[in-house]
Design a protein around this motif. Structure first.
Motif, PDB file in Angstrom:
ATOM      1  N   VAL A  20      25.803  -5.869   1.387  1.00  0.00           N
ATOM      2  CA  VAL A  20      26.603  -5.636   0.182  1.00  0.00           C
ATOM      3  C   VAL A  20      28.090  -5.694   0.530  1.00  0.00           C
ATOM      4  N   ALA A  21      28.475  -5.045   1.620  1.00  0.00           N
ATOM      5  CA  ALA A  21      29.881  -5.057   2.031  1.00  0.00           C
ATOM      6  C   ALA A  21      30.338  -6.472   2.380  1.00  0.00           C
ATOM      7  N   LEU A  22      29.492  -7.222   3.038  1.00  0.00           N
ATOM      8  CA  LEU A  22      29.817  -8.601   3.387  1.00  0.00           C
ATOM      9  C   LEU A  22      30.033  -9.436   2.132  1.00  0.00           C
ATOM     10  N   ALA A  23      29.169  -9.276   1.151  1.00  0.00           N
ATOM     11  CA  ALA A  23      29.313 -10.012  -0.102  1.00  0.00           C
ATOM     12  C   ALA A  23      30.586  -9.604  -0.833  1.00  0.00           C
ATOM     13  N   ALA A  24      30.887  -8.315  -0.856  1.00  0.00           N
ATOM     14  CA  ALA A  24      32.084  -7.836  -1.540  1.00  0.00           C
ATOM     15  C   ALA A  24      33.350  -8.325  -0.849  1.00  0.00           C
ATOM     16  N   ARG A  25      33.316  -8.412   0.463  1.00  0.00           N
ATOM     17  CA  ARG A  25      34.500  -8.837   1.214  1.00  0.00           C
ATOM     18  C   ARG A  25      34.917 -10.256   0.834  1.00  0.00           C
ATOM     19  N   HIS A  26      33.959 -11.092   0.529  1.00  0.00           N
ATOM     20  CA  HIS A  26      34.298 -12.475   0.204  1.00  0.00           C
ATOM     21  C   HIS A  26      34.908 -12.617  -1.181  1.00  0.00           C
ATOM     22  N   GLY A  27      34.787 -11.601  -2.028  1.00  0.00           N
ATOM     23  CA  GLY A  27      35.378 -11.671  -3.354  1.00  0.00           C
ATOM     24  C   GLY A  27      36.686 -10.907  -3.471  1.00  0.00           C
ATOM     25  N   LEU A  28      37.111 -10.223  -2.433  1.00  0.00           N
ATOM     26  CA  LEU A  28      38.335  -9.429  -2.471  1.00  0.00           C
ATOM     27  C   LEU A  28      39.382 -10.039  -1.550  1.00  0.00           C
ATOM     28  N   HIS A  29      40.642  -9.875  -1.920  1.00  0.00           N
ATOM     29  CA  HIS A  29      41.715 -10.412  -1.090  1.00  0.00           C
ATOM     30  C   HIS A  29      42.460  -9.288  -0.383  1.00  0.00           C
ATOM     31  N   ILE A  30      41.723  -8.526   0.417  1.00  0.00           N
ATOM     32  CA  ILE A  30      42.313  -7.471   1.236  1.00  0.00           C
ATOM     33  C   ILE A  30      41.859  -7.753   2.662  1.00  0.00           C
ATOM     34  N   ASP A  31      42.482  -7.072   3.584  1.00  0.00           N
ATOM     35  CA  ASP A  31      42.104  -7.216   4.984  1.00  0.00           C
ATOM     36  C   ASP A  31      40.601  -6.960   5.134  1.00  0.00           C
ATOM     37  N   GLY A  32      39.898  -7.908   5.710  1.00  0.00           N
ATOM     38  CA  GLY A  32      38.444  -7.822   5.837  1.00  0.00           C
ATOM     39  C   GLY A  32      37.966  -6.630   6.639  1.00  0.00           C
ATOM     40  N   ASP A  33      38.695  -6.278   7.677  1.00  0.00           N
ATOM     41  CA  ASP A  33      38.293  -5.130   8.490  1.00  0.00           C
ATOM     42  C   ASP A  33      38.405  -3.825   7.710  1.00  0.00           C
ATOM     43  N   ALA A  34      39.450  -3.716   6.899  1.00  0.00           N
ATOM     44  CA  ALA A  34      39.624  -2.508   6.085  1.00  0.00           C
ATOM     45  C   ALA A  34      38.509  -2.394   5.060  1.00  0.00           C
ATOM     46  N   VAL A  35      38.167  -3.501   4.441  1.00  0.00           N
ATOM     47  CA  VAL A  35      37.100  -3.495   3.438  1.00  0.00           C
ATOM     48  C   VAL A  35      35.771  -3.125   4.077  1.00  0.00           C
ATOM     49  N   ALA A  36      35.462  -3.761   5.182  1.00  0.00           N
ATOM     50  CA  ALA A  36      34.191  -3.478   5.856  1.00  0.00           C
ATOM     51  C   ALA A  36      34.131  -2.036   6.346  1.00  0.00           C
ATOM     52  N   GLY A  37      35.253  -1.526   6.833  1.00  0.00           N
ATOM     53  CA  GLY A  37      35.290  -0.156   7.336  1.00  0.00           C
ATOM     54  C   GLY A  37      35.047   0.879   6.266  1.00  0.00           C
ATOM     55  N   THR A  42      29.853   3.394   2.753  1.00  0.00           N
ATOM     56  CA  THR A  42      29.677   3.755   1.345  1.00  0.00           C
ATOM     57  C   THR A  42      28.471   3.042   0.755  1.00  0.00           C
ATOM     58  N   ALA A  43      28.362   1.760   1.026  1.00  0.00           N
ATOM     59  CA  ALA A  43      27.233   0.987   0.516  1.00  0.00           C
ATOM     60  C   ALA A  43      25.918   1.461   1.124  1.00  0.00           C
ATOM     61  N   VAL A  44      25.912   1.809   2.402  1.00  0.00           N
ATOM     62  CA  VAL A  44      24.705   2.329   3.041  1.00  0.00           C
ATOM     63  C   VAL A  44      24.271   3.627   2.359  1.00  0.00           C
ATOM     64  N   PHE A  45      25.221   4.513   2.150  1.00  0.00           N
ATOM     65  CA  PHE A  45      24.906   5.792   1.515  1.00  0.00           C
ATOM     66  C   PHE A  45      24.365   5.585   0.100  1.00  0.00           C
ATOM     67  N   LEU A  46      25.010   4.721  -0.672  1.00  0.00           N
ATOM     68  CA  LEU A  46      24.556   4.473  -2.043  1.00  0.00           C
ATOM     69  C   LEU A  46      23.193   3.802  -2.072  1.00  0.00           C
ATOM     70  N   TYR A  47      22.983   2.838  -1.205  1.00  0.00           N
ATOM     71  CA  TYR A  47      21.692   2.151  -1.119  1.00  0.00           C
ATOM     72  C   TYR A  47      20.584   3.157  -0.817  1.00  0.00           C
ATOM     73  N   TYR A  48      20.790   3.971   0.199  1.00  0.00           N
ATOM     74  CA  TYR A  48      19.781   4.951   0.582  1.00  0.00           C
ATOM     75  C   TYR A  48      19.540   5.954  -0.545  1.00  0.00           C
ATOM     76  N   THR A  49      20.604   6.430  -1.171  1.00  0.00           N
ATOM     77  CA  THR A  49      20.482   7.417  -2.241  1.00  0.00           C
ATOM     78  C   THR A  49      19.683   6.864  -3.418  1.00  0.00           C
ATOM     79  N   VAL A  50      20.004   5.659  -3.848  1.00  0.00           N
ATOM     80  CA  VAL A  50      19.311   5.058  -4.999  1.00  0.00           C
ATOM     81  C   VAL A  50      17.827   4.892  -4.716  1.00  0.00           C
ATOM     82  N   PHE A  51      17.495   4.316  -3.573  1.00  0.00           N
ATOM     83  CA  PHE A  51      16.092   4.032  -3.316  1.00  0.00           C
ATOM     84  C   PHE A  51      15.306   5.264  -2.879  1.00  0.00           C
TER      85      PHE A  51
END
Length: 79
Positions: A20-37, A42-51
């Motif tokens: 999810v983070a990888l997909a989001a990084r390609h649509g945003l124009h911010i530093d990739g390392d900051a986005v991934a960090g 956050t995406a891991v926590f949300l994924y686990y919580t939902v399922f």
């Protein structure tokens, strides 16, 4: 077996969050390392919580999206 199940149930959501983070990084124009960090944990926590919620309240079949169809069971240590 319980250790393997618990590791699997952590690893699969981590992989999902990373994707999810990888997909989001390609649509945003911010530093990739900051986005991934920020997005990866956050995406891991949300994924686990939902399922995990879906597994408990909708159907145990949602456990497969956490890597294993049922939560690990831990035996209580003798007192």
């Amino acid at each position: 077996m319980n250790v393997f199940v618990s590791l699997l149930r952590t690893g699969v959501p981590a992989l999902g969050g990373w994707l999810v983070a990888l997909a989001a990084r390609h649509g945003l124009h911010i530093d990739g390392d900051a986005v991934a960090g920020v997005l990866t944990p956050t995406a891991v926590f949300l994924y686990y919580t939902v399922f995990r919620f879906a597994e408990e309240h909708v159907s145990p079949r949602f456990g497969w999206l956490l890597g294993y169809a049922r939560p690990p069971e831990y035996k209580a240590l003798p007192a």
